[in-house]
Design an enzyme around this catalytic site. Structure first.
Site, mmCIF file in Angstrom:
data_model
loop_
_atom_site.group_PDB
_atom_site.id
_atom_site.type_symbol
_atom_site.label_atom_id
_atom_site.label_comp_id
_atom_site.label_asym_id
_atom_site.label_seq_id
_atom_site.Cartn_x
_atom_site.Cartn_y
_atom_site.Cartn_z
ATOM 1 N N GLU A 129 0.811 -1.229 0.000
ATOM 2 C CA GLU A 129 0.000 0.000 0.000
ATOM 3 C C GLU A 129 0.840 1.273 0.000
ATOM 4 O O GLU A 129 0.448 2.269 0.610
ATOM 5 C CB GLU A 129 -1.004 0.000 1.167
ATOM 6 C CG GLU A 129 -2.113 -1.025 0.970
ATOM 7 C CD GLU A 129 -3.443 -0.627 1.592
ATOM 8 O OE1 GLU A 129 -3.515 0.426 2.242
ATOM 9 O OE2 GLU A 129 -4.413 -1.378 1.402
ATOM 10 N N HIS A 186 -2.290 -0.970 10.098
ATOM 11 C CA HIS A 186 -1.828 -2.337 10.375
ATOM 12 C C HIS A 186 -0.608 -2.271 11.292
ATOM 13 O O HIS A 186 0.112 -1.280 11.302
ATOM 14 C CB HIS A 186 -1.404 -3.042 9.083
ATOM 15 C CG HIS A 186 -2.548 -3.456 8.221
ATOM 16 N ND1 HIS A 186 -2.834 -4.765 7.946
ATOM 17 C CD2 HIS A 186 -3.475 -2.740 7.553
ATOM 18 C CE1 HIS A 186 -3.892 -4.836 7.158
ATOM 19 N NE2 HIS A 186 -4.299 -3.615 6.898
#
Lengths: 410, 410
Positions: free
Chosen positions: A50, A273
């Site tokens: 990402e 995360h």
């Protein structure tokens, strides 16, 4: 470690960075923090997901040039794959494999389709040992109860496993890091591990430090969506470091760590995360170790069968959607034809008197054209989806046949 | 041949079948002819391209079940990949790799984009020797003088070479068959052969029988476009069987044949392409043969550099198109905004008097919306094209660096 030394200690960092331009909160600040920490902490291999903005990649590359002189960004899709790798050791070769299915273009709120989900491979040689390092990010799970993307994610898990199996043989050690968007017991993880023989660094680690059960999406992180984590008060583990020794090498996981919400010494986390950090101990053996391709076969048959069942469920859904979009396109075409006949009739019979209000007539025609184009596009898309699901289902059937026919030829 | 016998004779058939539903002339008749001939002639491996209709594949499969009990169709794209393989020996595993670039969706007359060009791999084991068999079809060349698809085809040739290099190591023998749409001296062929070490069965054949210079697209075939072949009175060679021995095995091409226009004993050809048929002689050696990955390095540097130059040319063109489609989208958006302002002004100021004719006003708005959508779609497409060309260019740069830095580490 010197070349020729039979043991090697390798530190690997994996993180889904959540660095989406305009959408991710405090992105630039976090990317800077990630860069600073990576520079300080001196890992050997850094696997990121990402990183959607190439500017962020360039910034990281500039900052990390000193301690990670080698890096690669995997281009794919409109935006890029978001995948990149930084390495202390020269990158000898790279390859990108794009998954054949990745969600739906019209699910704009779940932008996965546009991001070209794929698996990137780099080859590197450390102390004479050849490493195949894979980084990937599978389709997100938006609703665990009714997960419409499960068949797509399972196709991706299958393709990932197949890609690794077919490309690993030149390597001594295989490493895979990434956000797999699957819980440890999910069928996709069991398939991936069973079909490739990869080991889970968390399960194998001699020492562990970090979130309970190694979770990487936790309620304690200020960026996570708390409602999604309601059924999982401790969080979920969906980011992994997996490994496997191929030839005359053994790999052990000495230590696994995760971050725990806020970054060490900071007031915000690196990402939504948690990062996963593994220390692997790699030792050269005198003789070749048997290349055990995964789980025992009866279990493997079960897990492939289970996956295949889910893929077939997806196939049926895709066939229904192919049918309904096709029907919609045909109806729009019929409406257009009807309008054309009416317009011709009006032109031929009563040029003076206007039976239809021109504006609403042409608006209706435009609407019909719009529906026709849209429905045709969707029909083609779902046709493709059907083919890919069928193809995967066939491959799995072939794999099952091969497994069942030769039970002793593991 | 028995298992354990150190020599093996393998007969391979390759053909671009030109079996496009509704478009290819006398398709069903020709597919039947191909099936009859394959059944009679007993090859070991049959590699077909452009079998676009799955019905044709099913028909062939039914007909060939007796002599080729194993087969695989590679699904991809809306229509399928057109690639399939029939085999006398069990197919142990398959993998499909889709090329990242494949022409333009708006070039409807050159339908390549819709066909999902890819390379299919099957793994088979014959007399204990593991074969990796690849079948592919690269983007067509429509105009040799001004070949706008050259950068895309070169990206495909590069990805094909990379895919083969990364997946071949478990194999003893590599076979590649297909319509590469490149003449023998073209840079893409030199790249593919140099980068993988594959040998050209035509060039290596001890005996040859067929069209002059091994041509596979000849004026003598009643289905070929004669105007395209005007500069090449003998035809061109664009269909290949290539091979390579990896481990302790040697491969020699005993014989190469092509069909010569009409099918033997028939009044029509099998296809607009000629079939290529190779007889390979495969021998197990006592010790491992050095795995020579291709051409000598200085030549390899030249050919990668040449390819890279062409890719950069394509990159510049894609960047120009990305810019002009982006500008078009912005202009359409401005027009829409202008219309909105005018409409709001009319509503606010003079509700009674109508300054614009409603019909042409709404038609203009629909036109602007259409242009906006189209230009945005094209802009996204060319953005993706730019990324993929950039990515390939970077990979080639990395390869060149690796080649130049270690001149003695062939």
């Amino acid at each position: 470690m010197e070349d020729g030394d039979p043991t090697l200690r390798l530190r690997i960092f994996d993180l889904n960075c959540w660095a989406i331009r305009y959408l991710s909160k405090r992105r630039q600040e976090r990317v800077q923090l990630i860069g600073d920490m990576l520079r300080q902490d001196g890992f050997d291999l850094v696997l990121l997901q990402e990183v959607w903005s190439e500017q962020d990649y360039s910034d990281l590359k500039g900052k990390l040039r000193g301690c990670y002189p080698f890096s690669h960004y995997f281009h794919s899709g409109v935006i890029g794959s978001g995948l990149c790798i930084f390495s202390r050791f020269p990158i000898l070769d790279t390859l990108l494999y794009q998954y054949s299915l990745n969600g739906y273009p019209y699910m704009l709120q779940h932008g996965d389709w546009f991001c070209g989900k794929s698996v990137g491979l780099i080859v590197t040689k450390i102390s004479g040992i050849i490493f195949n390092v894979y980084v990937t990010h599978l389709h997100a799970e938006y609703c665990r109860e009714k997960d419409v993307y499960l068949p797509h994610r399972l196709v991706q898990a299958w393709e990932l496993a197949q890609f690794i199996r077919h490309t690993l043989t030149a390597a001594d050690v295989v490493l895979l890091g990434g956000d797999l968007n699957m819980h440890p017991g999910d069928v996709g993880i069991r398939l991936l591990r069973g079909w490739t023989g990869l080991r889970d660094a968390f399960a194998e680690a001699a020492r562990f430090e970090g979130c309970e059960d190694g979770c990487t999406l936790i309620p304690n992180n200020c960026f996570t969506a708390k409602t999604e984590l309601l059924p999982f008060p401790q969080g979920v583990r969906i980011d992994y470091i997996l490994y496997k020794a191929i030839s005359s090498v053994t790999v052990k996981c000495e230590e696994l760590k995760t971050t725990t919400g806020t970054a060490p010494g900071m007031d915000i986390p690196f990402s939504d995360h948690e990062a996963v950090m593994a220390t692997l101990h790699i030792q050269r053996q005198g003789q070749a170790v048997g290349d055990n391709l995964g789980t025992a076969e009866p279990m493997l048959v079960d897990v492939v069968t289970e996956t295949r069942t889910e893929v077939v469920v997806g196939l049926r859904a895709a066939q229904r959607q192919r049918y309904s979009t096709g029907r919609m396109a045909v109806l729009a075409l019929l409406l257009l034809l009807l309008q054309a006949v009416a317009a011709l009739g009006a032109l031929a019979g009563l040029v003076a008197g206007q039976p239809f209000p021109k504006l609403s007539f042409s608006l209706l025609a435009f609407l019909a054209i719009g529906v026709l184009l849209l429905a045709t596009g969707l029909h083609l898309f779902h046709t493709m989806e059907v083919k890919m699901l069928q193809g995967t289902e066939e491959q799995m059937r072939m794999a099952l046949r091969a497994l069942q026919e030769r039970p002793s030829d593991g």
